[in-house]
Motif scaffolding. Structure first.
Motif, PDB file in Angstrom:
ATOM      1  N   SER A 187       0.836  -1.198   0.000  1.00 18.07           N
ATOM      2  CA  SER A 187       0.000   0.000   0.000  1.00 18.07           C
ATOM      3  C   SER A 187       0.869   1.245   0.000  1.00 18.07           C
ATOM      4  O   SER A 187       1.840   1.343   0.757  1.00 18.07           O
ATOM      5  N   GLY A 238      -5.401   3.861   7.871  1.00 19.64           N
ATOM      6  CA  GLY A 238      -5.257   2.709   8.753  1.00 19.64           C
ATOM      7  C   GLY A 238      -6.534   1.916   8.895  1.00 19.64           C
ATOM      8  O   GLY A 238      -6.523   0.678   8.956  1.00 19.64           O
ATOM      9  N   VAL A 242      -7.273  -0.034   5.410  1.00 20.96           N
ATOM     10  CA  VAL A 242      -6.456  -1.220   5.173  1.00 20.96           C
ATOM     11  C   VAL A 242      -6.778  -2.308   6.191  1.00 20.96           C
ATOM     12  O   VAL A 242      -6.735  -3.507   5.869  1.00 20.96           O
ATOM     13  N   LEU A 281       3.530  -8.303   3.033  1.00 19.47           N
ATOM     14  CA  LEU A 281       2.563  -7.302   3.475  1.00 19.47           C
ATOM     15  C   LEU A 281       3.358  -6.057   3.831  1.00 19.47           C
ATOM     16  O   LEU A 281       3.987  -5.982   4.883  1.00 19.47           O
ATOM     17  N   ASP A 282       3.355  -5.095   2.924  1.00 15.06           N
ATOM     18  CA  ASP A 282       4.179  -3.898   3.063  1.00 15.06           C
ATOM     19  C   ASP A 282       3.266  -2.683   3.212  1.00 15.06           C
ATOM     20  O   ASP A 282       2.652  -2.231   2.248  1.00 15.06           O
ATOM     21  N   LEU A 283       3.202  -2.155   4.425  1.00 15.79           N
ATOM     22  CA  LEU A 283       2.344  -1.007   4.730  1.00 15.79           C
ATOM     23  C   LEU A 283       3.173   0.208   5.139  1.00 15.79           C
ATOM     24  O   LEU A 283       2.700   1.061   5.892  1.00 15.79           O
ATOM     25  N   VAL A 318       1.848   3.884   5.900  1.00  9.60           N
ATOM     26  CA  VAL A 318       0.393   3.904   6.122  1.00  9.60           C
ATOM     27  C   VAL A 318       0.160   4.205   7.606  1.00  9.60           C
ATOM     28  O   VAL A 318       0.588   3.449   8.469  1.00  9.60           O
ATOM     29  N   PRO A 343      -2.078   1.419  10.739  1.00  5.79           N
ATOM     30  CA  PRO A 343      -3.013   0.418  10.181  1.00  5.79           C
ATOM     31  C   PRO A 343      -3.628  -0.431  11.286  1.00  5.79           C
ATOM     32  O   PRO A 343      -2.943  -0.828  12.237  1.00  5.79           O
ATOM     33  N   LEU A 373       6.248  -2.361   8.474  1.00 10.44           N
ATOM     34  CA  LEU A 373       5.422  -1.394   9.214  1.00 10.44           C
ATOM     35  C   LEU A 373       6.203  -0.124   9.533  1.00 10.44           C
ATOM     36  O   LEU A 373       5.820   0.626  10.433  1.00 10.44           O
ATOM     37  N   THR A 409       4.795   3.757  10.306  1.00  8.06           N
ATOM     38  CA  THR A 409       3.347   3.647  10.504  1.00  8.06           C
ATOM     39  C   THR A 409       2.915   4.228  11.846  1.00  8.06           C
ATOM     40  O   THR A 409       1.731   4.454  12.059  1.00  8.06           O
TER      41      THR A 409
END
Length: 777
Positions: free
Chosen positions: A449, A459, A462, A481-483, A486, A489, A506, A509
């Motif tokens: 994302s 957050g 997602v 899973l690459d946030l 963001v 989340p 993460l 984040t």
């Protein structure tokens, strides 16, 4: 190419299906204890085997379907590996970013030309069309007809028989003529040199136009890399010698070096006309190179290039992120036993840069690549090919642009594009029921994302999407899973069902808590928690046998406790940002992690716990000495208010022996803060052959004198000396710090002057901050 990508996806499906089967068996075996355990396991075994058989039948059907449209002849360029080049690399792409033109390349060439080696050597220079070096190196621009070579060969041989000479062959002539020409000089032993240049990509050179085999053993390959934005702009304006309106600075990325206009001031209207033609001309400029790249690059490199298409246009991709993602996806595989996949991925990236396929956009202090991207024309080309072969389905305008054989998305990217078919699923009020999500996302292996909006909505969006997908039995094959970026989340507790997950990003984040189910993610390779508010990690982290990179938030004092008798982090290579206090399990815990390559520790010193912390820090020192593959080390200390605090660490500064003299020879990056060294560290550290960056921060050294002995620090590029308040005199002997390029001195209030040996270094960048007025440099 499409069928090969489909085959790769089916191969991954086989691995995933078998992995899920094994994982199911292991989980059930741990959860059932009692008299019914054997019965339950037997029943579940039959059911699992039946389900496995059904899945394998589906895979077999996919293979049969793929085989029907497989090309009869598969070109050799699509093999996973190609024979290694016999050329030695003269210089990896690590030039300075602030040098206009090709001064760095010229320096590298002159160093090789003027070496003391008495054997004949040919230096081959390779660059894409439009990169010119020889005119700057030699100051000539003359070409000779082909017939001239044969006529002059005997004349030159006789004339140069007893001389040391340099011959330049610009743009390869015909191979048989070159062979005859080179043969005349092979037996010379006076240190003569030959420079061979060619235009095109490195793959085309090393395959289609390589020199004769007898020349390869005495050839040094030097690739001319693509220039970054700042370099290109500086070179462009330098060549043009015209006044460019300030309003156009925002458009500089769209202006390329090859547009050398007339020697006059150019207004905005004239520039607009040039920029409109830019997109049309780019395809023509790169057409030959793109064709050759597509033909010559092996499949694994092409798949690595496809991955660039997941990132937004002009996005500067951090190398550490790209390499970890490549490894998590299995795009690169070790070629020899005990080779780390990160090394393979790093080498692949360096080769792509040297082949003028990937552009360096930023460099680290030590000259290594920090961020990169594809040039615009290449990005469009590889994104198109990635979509054609169904490697990626980003920017899909319709549901028809999906995998040919599966009809499902494999890699999902959120670019906040309302025309993406997934936008409503992630951000809208789309009804997230099982029948709406499963047809699209049950085969997804990566979800990235780029929703960097402020506020809580990213957050929440997602989080709901993840929960909806997992509840619909989607994402169960997820590896990535690459946030990153963001904001906070909402990670659902169901995250624990993603047992195939290898990469959980993460960073930035500002997340405050991890779901407790993270303990089930036993296949994690990378857990990136930098710049989060997570202060305590679950003890189950110690059981993650496959974890290779653990990056924590140092500023928020991230720590984790040790579960007695448990330590399975045998694969851990990176441990960064860990907070060490009197309760940290160093002895019998951290000191078991002997494969760490990158280590960053922050120690908190409390007057009331000083004796306990001395024991802890002594254990840290002994642990560091075990790390034979360590290349980056940062030891910092601070009090309750994060101010530097004297460690008074006897193993660091004592005589029995000093840890400084026993640091691993592999060390390339060292930062010390608050270490309280009483002996001059320079007299010990100067012998580290690979040290490129040295930071001596506040209270790291408490002495008055510092000396860099002759010949010391042969590779050191960056030296930072901060807040050494007792330092009065610093001497550098002749021949020391020869590679130094960046020197920063800050708040050394008693230091009187810069060492004389450093006063006239033309390539040295000096930065002084908060130094006394009487300081001379």
């Amino acid at each position: 190419m499409v069928w090969m990508e489909e085959l790769c996806q089916v191969s991954c499906s086989v691995v995933d299906v078998i992995g899920l089967f094994i994982n199911r068996r292991e989980q059930l075996g741990r959860s059932w204890i009692g008299p019914l355990r054997r019965v339950v396991l037997a029943f579940d075994s039959l059911r699992s085997q039946h389900k496995l058989g059904m899945e394998m039948d589906k895979i077999k059907a996919k293979l049969l379907d793929i085989s029907t449209w497989r090309p009869r002849d598969v070109s050799k360029q699509h093999q996973w590996r190609v024979p290694e080049s016999t050329f030695r690399v003269l210089q990896q792409p690590s030039q300075e970013a602030d040098i206009i033109s090709f001064d760095d390349d010229v320096h590298a060439m002159m160093t090789r030309l003027l070496s003391d080696d008495k054997d004949f050597c040919a230096i081959s220079i390779v660059g894409i069309e439009g990169i010119e070096l020889m005119s700057q190196l030699m100051g000539y621009n003359q070409r000779a007809p082909v017939s001239w070579w044969s006529e002059m060969r005997q004349v030159l041989k006789a004339f140069l028989a007893d001389k040391r000479f340099l011959i330049v062959v610009d743009d390869f002539i015909q191979d048989h003529i070159l062979e005859e020409f080179v043969t005349a000089f092979l037996n010379t032993s006076r240190g003569s040199r030959m420079i061979l240049t060619t235009r095109g990509t490195a793959p085309s050179y090393t395959k289609a136009r390589s020199p004769p085999s007898y020349l390869k053993t005495m050839s040094v390959h030097h690739g001319l890399r693509l220039r970054g934005d700042d370099e290109s702009w500086a070179l462009f304006t330098h060549v043009m010698k015209v006044n460019i309106p300030p309003e156009l600075l925002e458009l500089r990325r769209e202006i390329v070096i090859r547009y050398v206009l007339s020697q006059k001031d150019t207004n905005i209207d004239e520039w607009s006309s040039v920029l409109q033609q830019l997109d049309q001309d780019q395809e023509q400029v790169w057409s030959k190179a793109l064709s050759k790249i597509s033909e010559d690059l092996p499949l694994y490199k092409q798949r690595c290039l496809f991955y660039f298409g997941l990132f937004p246009k002009d996005y500067e991709i951090p190398v550490r992120r790209l390499i970890m993602l490549w490894v998590a996806e299995g795009l690169v595989q070790p070629e020899v036993e005990n080779e780390d996949p990160e090394d393979v991925a790093g080498r692949c990236l360096i080769e792509l840069i040297a082949e003028d396929v990937v552009q360096v956009t930023k460099k680290k202090l030590d000259g290594n690549v920090k961020t990169c991207r594809l040039p615009y024309a290449l990005r469009q080309h590889w994104l198109s090919k990635a979509q054609q072969v169904t490697f990626v389905q980003v920017y899909a305008k319709t549901r028809s642009e999906l995998s040919i054989s599966t009809g499902l998305v494999r890699r999902l990217v959120d670019h906040l594009d309302k025309e993406d078919f997934s936008f409503d699923h992630i951000h809208g009020d789309y009804n997230r029921i099982s029948t709406s999500l499963r047809p699209h996302y049950q085969d997804v292996v990566s979800f990235i994302s780029f929703d960097t909006q402020e506020g809580n909505k990213p957050g929440e969006d997602v989080g709901k999407f993840l929960l909806g997908c997992i509840s619909s039995s989607c994402f169960l094959l997820l590896r990535v899973l690459d946030l990153e970026h963001v904001f906070r989340p909402k990670l659902p507790e169901a995250l624990g069902k993603l047992t195939r997950l290898r990469y959980l990003g993460l960073r930035w984040t500002f997340l405050e808590m991890l779901p407790s189910s993270i303990r089930k993610l036993q296949n994690l390779q990378t857990l990136d928690l930098k710049h989060t508010y997570i202060s305590t990690l679950p003890s189950s982290i110690w059981k993650m046998q496959h974890l290779r990179h653990l990056l924590l938030s140092e500023s928020y004092r991230s720590r984790f406790t040790l579960q007695p008798g448990v330590c399975s982090l045998i694969a851990l290579q990176t441990l960064w940002g860990l907070f060490v206090d009197e309760k940290t399990p160093v002895k019998g815990g951290l000191d078991r992690l002997v494969n760490v390559r990158k280590l960053g520790l922050a120690c908190r010193l409390m007057p009331s716990q000083q004796q306990t912390m001395l024991s802890q820090l002594e254990a840290v020192a002994k642990w560091v000495l075990k790390l034979k593959h360590l290349h980056t080390l940062r030891l910092k200390s601070g009090d309750e208010e994060n101010q530097p605090w004297d460690l008074d660490l006897k193993p660091l500064s004592g005589h029995n022996p000093s840890i400084v003299s026993e640091f691993p020879r592999s060390l390339s990056d060292l930062t010390l803060s608050g270490s309280g060294l009483m002996e001059d560290p320079m007299l010990k550290l100067d012998k580290l052959p690979n040290l490129k960056i040295l930071r001596l921060m506040a209270k790291s050294y408490t002495g008055k004198l510092m000396l860099c002995p002759s010949g010391g620090f042969p590779q050191l590029r960056v030296l930072k000396i901060w807040k050494l308040e007792q330092l009065e005199e610093w001497n550098v002997e002749e021949g020391a710090l020869q590679a130094l390029r960046d020197l920063e001195i800050r708040t050394c209030i008693r230091l009187k002057m810069l060492p004389k040996e450093l006063l006239h270094r033309s390539l040295l960048e000096l930065k002084l901050t908060d130094m006394p007025s009487q300081f001379t440099a």
